[in-house]
Design a protein around this motif. Structure first.
Motif, PDB file in Angstrom:
ATOM      1  N   ALA A 122       0.825  -1.216   0.000  1.00 59.95           N
ATOM      2  CA  ALA A 122       0.000   0.000   0.000  1.00 59.95           C
ATOM      3  C   ALA A 122       0.856   1.261   0.000  1.00 59.95           C
ATOM      4  O   ALA A 122       0.517   2.262  -0.649  1.00 59.95           O
ATOM      5  CB  ALA A 122      -0.929  -0.011   1.220  1.00 59.95           C
ATOM      6  N   LYS A 123       1.969   1.225   0.712  1.00 57.63           N
ATOM      7  CA  LYS A 123       2.869   2.381   0.780  1.00 57.63           C
ATOM      8  C   LYS A 123       3.565   2.621  -0.557  1.00 57.63           C
ATOM      9  O   LYS A 123       3.752   3.771  -0.979  1.00 57.63           O
ATOM     10  CB  LYS A 123       3.907   2.162   1.885  1.00 57.63           C
ATOM     11  CG  LYS A 123       4.823   3.357   2.112  1.00 57.63           C
ATOM     12  CD  LYS A 123       5.780   3.091   3.264  1.00 57.63           C
ATOM     13  CE  LYS A 123       6.703   4.294   3.489  1.00 57.63           C
ATOM     14  NZ  LYS A 123       7.653   4.040   4.617  1.00 57.63           N
ATOM     15  N   LEU A 124       3.946   1.529  -1.233  1.00 54.83           N
ATOM     16  CA  LEU A 124       4.654   1.650  -2.504  1.00 54.83           C
ATOM     17  C   LEU A 124       3.768   2.187  -3.622  1.00 54.83           C
ATOM     18  O   LEU A 124       4.243   2.854  -4.535  1.00 54.83           O
ATOM     19  CB  LEU A 124       5.220   0.287  -2.914  1.00 54.83           C
ATOM     20  CG  LEU A 124       6.450  -0.191  -2.139  1.00 54.83           C
ATOM     21  CD1 LEU A 124       6.732  -1.660  -2.449  1.00 54.83           C
ATOM     22  CD2 LEU A 124       7.671   0.663  -2.483  1.00 54.83           C
ATOM     23  N   ASP A 125       2.479   1.875  -3.550  1.00 48.89           N
ATOM     24  CA  ASP A 125       1.556   2.299  -4.610  1.00 48.89           C
ATOM     25  C   ASP A 125       0.302   2.878  -3.973  1.00 48.89           C
ATOM     26  O   ASP A 125      -0.530   2.149  -3.435  1.00 48.89           O
ATOM     27  CB  ASP A 125       1.201   1.113  -5.505  1.00 48.89           C
ATOM     28  CG  ASP A 125       0.356   1.519  -6.708  1.00 48.89           C
ATOM     29  OD1 ASP A 125      -0.125   2.667  -6.748  1.00 48.89           O
ATOM     30  OD2 ASP A 125       0.160   0.679  -7.606  1.00 48.89           O
ATOM     31  N   ALA A 126       0.176   4.195  -4.057  1.00 48.71           N
ATOM     32  CA  ALA A 126      -0.958   4.883  -3.437  1.00 48.71           C
ATOM     33  C   ALA A 126      -2.287   4.546  -4.096  1.00 48.71           C
ATOM     34  O   ALA A 126      -3.350   4.876  -3.563  1.00 48.71           O
ATOM     35  CB  ALA A 126      -0.734   6.394  -3.491  1.00 48.71           C
ATOM     36  N   LYS A 127      -2.246   3.882  -5.238  1.00 48.52           N
ATOM     37  CA  LYS A 127      -3.483   3.535  -5.955  1.00 48.52           C
ATOM     38  C   LYS A 127      -3.730   2.021  -5.998  1.00 48.52           C
ATOM     39  O   LYS A 127      -4.594   1.560  -6.750  1.00 48.52           O
ATOM     40  CB  LYS A 127      -3.433   4.095  -7.378  1.00 48.52           C
ATOM     41  CG  LYS A 127      -3.405   5.612  -7.430  1.00 48.52           C
ATOM     42  CD  LYS A 127      -3.417   6.125  -8.861  1.00 48.52           C
ATOM     43  CE  LYS A 127      -3.415   7.657  -8.905  1.00 48.52           C
ATOM     44  NZ  LYS A 127      -3.439   8.168 -10.305  1.00 48.52           N
ATOM     45  N   MET A 161     -12.239   4.498  -0.794  1.00 42.54           N
ATOM     46  CA  MET A 161     -13.291   5.423  -1.230  1.00 42.54           C
ATOM     47  C   MET A 161     -12.725   6.520  -2.132  1.00 42.54           C
ATOM     48  O   MET A 161     -13.368   6.940  -3.097  1.00 42.54           O
ATOM     49  CB  MET A 161     -13.980   6.043  -0.002  1.00 42.54           C
ATOM     50  CG  MET A 161     -15.199   6.872  -0.322  1.00 42.54           C
ATOM     51  SD  MET A 161     -16.617   5.879  -0.850  1.00 42.54           S
ATOM     52  CE  MET A 161     -17.170   5.241   0.737  1.00 42.54           C
ATOM     53  N   LEU A 162     -11.510   6.954  -1.821  1.00 42.64           N
ATOM     54  CA  LEU A 162     -10.870   7.984  -2.638  1.00 42.64           C
ATOM     55  C   LEU A 162     -10.445   7.444  -4.000  1.00 42.64           C
ATOM     56  O   LEU A 162     -10.407   8.183  -4.986  1.00 42.64           O
ATOM     57  CB  LEU A 162      -9.652   8.552  -1.904  1.00 42.64           C
ATOM     58  CG  LEU A 162      -9.941   9.321  -0.607  1.00 42.64           C
ATOM     59  CD1 LEU A 162      -8.637   9.704   0.084  1.00 42.64           C
ATOM     60  CD2 LEU A 162     -10.776  10.569  -0.883  1.00 42.64           C
ATOM     61  N   LEU A 163     -10.120   6.160  -4.042  1.00 45.83           N
ATOM     62  CA  LEU A 163      -9.673   5.539  -5.287  1.00 45.83           C
ATOM     63  C   LEU A 163     -10.841   5.076  -6.151  1.00 45.83           C
ATOM     64  O   LEU A 163     -10.797   5.155  -7.376  1.00 45.83           O
ATOM     65  CB  LEU A 163      -8.768   4.336  -4.979  1.00 45.83           C
ATOM     66  CG  LEU A 163      -7.458   4.638  -4.266  1.00 45.83           C
ATOM     67  CD1 LEU A 163      -6.757   3.350  -3.876  1.00 45.83           C
ATOM     68  CD2 LEU A 163      -6.541   5.481  -5.153  1.00 45.83           C
TER      69      LEU A 163
END
Length: 229
Positions: A122-127, A161-163
């Motif tokens: 999750a940290k490596l890829d914000a999406k 939710m943001l993604l």
């Protein structure tokens, strides 16, 4: 000129390896996993750094529920490519599936590694939605005494939710359903279905009506509406 035959041999060998990969990929897509596995193994014998073949071998092991084998391949991938969110996620996923099939004592010893893998992904890829889904499920299913936390789960549901609104509402519905907050779960699943109108969103809401709320009329009405579209 004496070197020419060697180069011709080398080119031919490389072409054969590429051909094996293409054949293996087709077999994999046809779910002929045993046949694909043999060819992918041939590819990495000639080129150990063909990471796509290594990944396929891990995926095949996962399909066959050979979790130790899957872990071996994904460990190799994430150690060789430590900035790959996908490899960290797959490693954590294989570890998680092994933990579910292991005895409780052994599973407890694996939790930190599983959590680290998903958090790193999750940290490596914000999406990266899959790792966030995995963290939602991990923190909800774990007892509080060993790291489970609804607050942590909600944090990653908010990130989803943001993604993607659909994933966000599904994740929040999942959390509510887990804690038997069926009215809230229904509201979240309905929002997800209104936006996504997919097989997944239908199934989550339908199952909630049928198995948790136990309202067959609502379940049947939803099914009729979904099948008429």
């Amino acid at each position: 000129m004496k070197m020419l035959p060697f180069f011709i041999f080398l080119i031919g060998f490389t072409s054969m390896a590429e051909s094996d990969f293409e054949k293996a990929e087709k077999l994999y897509k046809q779910q002929k996993f045993d046949q694909a596995k043999v060819l992918f193994e041939n590819v990495i014998k000639s080129n150990p750094k063909n990471y796509k073949s290594v990944e396929y071998l891990g995926d095949i092991a996962g399909h066959q529920k050979k979790w130790d084998e899957a872990i071996k391949y994904y460990l190799q991938l994430k150690d060789s490519n430590p900035k790959s969110a996908v490899y960290w996620y797959k490693y954590g996923g294989a570890m998680g599936m092994k933990a579910k099939s292991a005895n409780k004592f052994k599973a407890l010893g694996m939790i930190d590694d599983i959590e680290k893998a998903f958090l790193t992904s999750a940290k490596l890829d914000a999406k990266h939605t899959e790792s966030r889904w995995a963290l939602v499920m991990l923190y909800i299913e774990l007892p509080g005494i060993i790291g489970g936390s609804e607050k942590k789960a909600q944090k990653y549901a908010d990130e989803l939710m943001l993604l993607s609104k659909v994933d966000g509402y599904l994740a929040k519905g999942y959390i509510d359903e887990y804690f038997s907050r069926n009215t809230k779960a229904e509201a979240n699943y309905k929002k997800a279905h209104e936006i996504g109108n997919s097989k997944t969103t239908f199934q989550k809401l339908y199952d909630l009506y049928l198995n948790k709320i136990k309202d067959k009329a609502k379940a049947n009405k939803l099914k009729e509406q979904y099948e008429s579209k």
